[in-house]
Scaffold this motif. Structure first.
Motif, short mmCIF file in Angstrom:
data_model
loop_
_atom_site.label_atom_id
_atom_site.label_comp_id
_atom_site.label_asym_id
_atom_site.label_seq_id
_atom_site.Cartn_x
_atom_site.Cartn_y
_atom_site.Cartn_z
N UNK A 52 0.82 -1.22 0.00
CA UNK A 52 0.00 0.00 0.00
C UNK A 52 0.85 1.27 0.00
N UNK A 53 0.31 2.29 -0.63
CA UNK A 53 0.93 3.62 -0.57
C UNK A 53 -0.16 4.65 -0.31
N UNK B 115 -4.09 4.10 -1.15
CA UNK B 115 -4.64 3.87 0.19
C UNK B 115 -4.39 5.11 1.06
N UNK B 116 -5.16 6.18 0.86
CA UNK B 116 -4.98 7.39 1.67
C UNK B 116 -5.23 7.11 3.16
N UNK B 117 -4.62 7.92 3.99
CA UNK B 117 -4.77 7.78 5.43
C UNK B 117 -5.23 9.09 6.04
N UNK B 118 -6.05 8.98 7.07
CA UNK B 118 -6.51 10.17 7.78
C UNK B 118 -7.89 10.61 7.34
N UNK B 119 -8.58 11.31 8.22
CA UNK B 119 -9.95 11.72 7.96
C UNK B 119 -10.10 12.62 6.75
N UNK C 40 -13.55 2.86 2.99
CA UNK C 40 -12.78 2.50 4.18
C UNK C 40 -12.41 1.02 4.16
N UNK C 41 -11.16 0.72 4.51
CA UNK C 41 -10.71 -0.67 4.58
C UNK C 41 -10.26 -1.05 5.99
N UNK C 42 -9.77 -0.07 6.75
CA UNK C 42 -9.36 -0.26 8.14
C UNK C 42 -9.55 1.07 8.85
N UNK C 43 -9.56 1.09 10.17
CA UNK C 43 -9.67 2.37 10.87
C UNK C 43 -8.56 3.34 10.45
N UNK D 61 -9.36 3.50 0.62
CA UNK D 61 -8.75 3.21 -0.68
C UNK D 61 -9.56 3.84 -1.80
N UNK D 62 -8.87 4.15 -2.90
CA UNK D 62 -9.53 4.64 -4.11
C UNK D 62 -10.06 3.50 -4.96
#
Length: 469
Positions: A124-125, A129-133, A143-146, A150-151
């Motif tokens: 993942x990158x 796979x963006x991170x954060x609200x 959403x895939x995990x808390x 993902x796009x």
């Protein structure tokens, strides 16, 4: 005395201006971010693009023939470049393509894991796979995990793409510079679209036909949006399909092998086979086409079957169910049939209708123009099944460019309306759009019948019960 010379020059100049206007409209159309938030504005951009496209191909009729091929090619390049003007905004399929290519580069079968599988966290990158609200607040994020999204669409299911498509995704990944993101697949789509233009010009040239109809593909807004901007792998399937149709009349084995590659790229080109069998009467000749097709499909799947622990058909069955092909009462599938028949009758009606059209094309079709029968079968399938994804119609657009029956382009317009414009135009959009497309096809058929027009040379049937020469 100079008036006859001025008219072609004027028509050429008008065509160039219309083509420039089309290109100028495609740029904001592919950059418009209103697919989810403001589909009305995007609908107007699409309408303008299609209107200018129609005007440009009509104006091309008055251009001297010696200038047609260069003008078609130049227009193809301009439209393809316009499609590169922005990121993909109306489809997320290319994100799955990029992921599948990355997974294969890591030595993992793309059929074994869904993108959300924790086993692939190391791949993942922050792009896929963006991170954060804030990063996960945009459209098209799942959403895939808390704290991680993902796009990639349908991230919890396995890929459904056939092996030639998967090989293409892997090749693009290997050849792409680091950090290029979506642009590599878009450039691949542009190159593929231009290759289709070259193949169409070659096939039409060998048949001694007017090259003007190639503009139906080369300048089509659907090509700029779906094959280039959204980078759909359908463009690769179209290229292989055009190549197959171009050679099958002279060499059934080579044509069958190319059909196999096309089917192993996007399954949909299987609908072209009845056109390729038009006029064939010998069992041996039919086998010379169908056996290589089947063999290439099997051989393409075989390496993935050997290295995969999961089914290489992935989410295909679930996708058919999701899109309403198994449940006629769901979604917009079979929209025209459901206007006149109970929903439960739709699937049998499609089966009977397609069987009748296939039989007609096989018995009455022209073996020297396999694309003509293929267009009839493919277009009928679209009208009966009313697909909701506009990129499926890329194959039909290429068939129109080969055959010249422009009235079938209405089916591609209907696909775009069903996919992009329905939220703005209302729930009846699918029925109205495909209904108008069907009316255009009937009107075109009536006009041709009234003029006594035939497409191509006389049909030459081949008795199936005799031996091949």
């Amino acid at each position: 005395m100079n008036e006859p010379r001025r008219l072609p020059r004027t028509r050429t100049a008008v065509t160039v201006l219309l083509l420039a206007a089309l290109t100028a409209v495609v740029v904001p159309a592919v950059r418009d971010e209103g697919y989810v938030t403001d589909p009305t504005t995007l609908t107007w951009w699409y309408a303008a693009a299609w209107a200018l496209f129609g005007a440009a191909v009509w104006s091309l009729r008055g251009v001297p023939r010696r200038l047609v091929a260069p003008l078609v090619s130049a227009g193809a390049l301009a439209v393809a470049l316009a499609g590169l003007a922005g990121p993909p905004l109306t489809s997320t399929d290319s994100f799955r393509y990029a992921w599948d290519g990355r997974v294969q580069a890591a030595g993992i079968s793309p059929y074994d894991h869904a993108p959300a599988d924790p086993a692939l966290r190391g791949l993942r990158d922050d792009w896929l796979f963006p991170r954060g609200g804030s990063a996960c607040a945009g459209p098209g994020r799942v959403a895939v995990e808390p704290g991680v999204c993902t796009r990639i669409n349908r991230p919890t299911v396995h890929t459904i793409y056939p092996p030639v498509a998967e090989g293409y995704f892997a090749l693009v990944h290997v050849l792409s510079p680091a950090g290029v993101r979506h642009k590599a697949l878009q450039v691949g789509g542009a190159l593929t679209a231009l290759a289709v233009t070259g193949a169409l010009l070659l096939v039409r040239g060998r048949a001694g036909a007017d090259p003007r109809t190639v503009a139906y593909w080369s300048w089509c807004p659907a090509v700029a949006v779906e094959a280039v901007n959204n980078a759909h792998v359908d463009g690769l399937a179209v290229l292989l399909s055009v190549a197959a149709l171009g050679v099958v009349a002279r060499n059934r084995v080579a044509g069958g092998a190319l059909f196999g590659l096309a089917v192993a790229a996007k399954l949909l080109p299987a609908v072209l086979l009845p056109g390729a069998l038009a006029g064939v009467r010998r069992w041996r000749d039919a086998a010379a086409l169908l056996l290589p097709t089947a063999a290439v499909v099997v051989l393409a799947y075989l390496p993935y079957v050997l290295v995969s622990r999961s089914s290489v058909f992935g989410y295909l069955g679930g996708y058919a169910q999701e899109e309403g092909y198994r449940d006629p009462g769901a979604g917009g599938r079979y929209a025209l049939l459901r206007l006149v028949l109970p929903a439960s009758w739709a699937v049998p009606a499609v089966a009977l209708g397609m069987a009748a059209v296939v039989a007609y094309v096989w018995w009455r079709g022209d073996p020297l123009r396999p694309w003509s029968g293929a267009l009839t079968v493919t277009g009928t399938a679209f009208l009966l099944m009313t697909p909701g994804y506009s990129w499926y119609a890329l194959l039909l657009v290429a068939l129109v460019a080969l055959d010249g029956r422009a009235e079938w382009l209405g089916v591609a317009v209907a696909g775009a309306a069903a996919y992009v414009c329905a939220p703005a135009l209302g729930g009846a959009t699918v029925q109205v759009a495909y209904g108008l497309a069907a009316a255009a096809v009937v009107a075109g058929w009536a006009a041709r019948a009234g003029k006594g027009l035939r497409s191509g040379p006389p049909r030459v049937a081949q008795p199936m019960w005799k031996e091949s020469p």
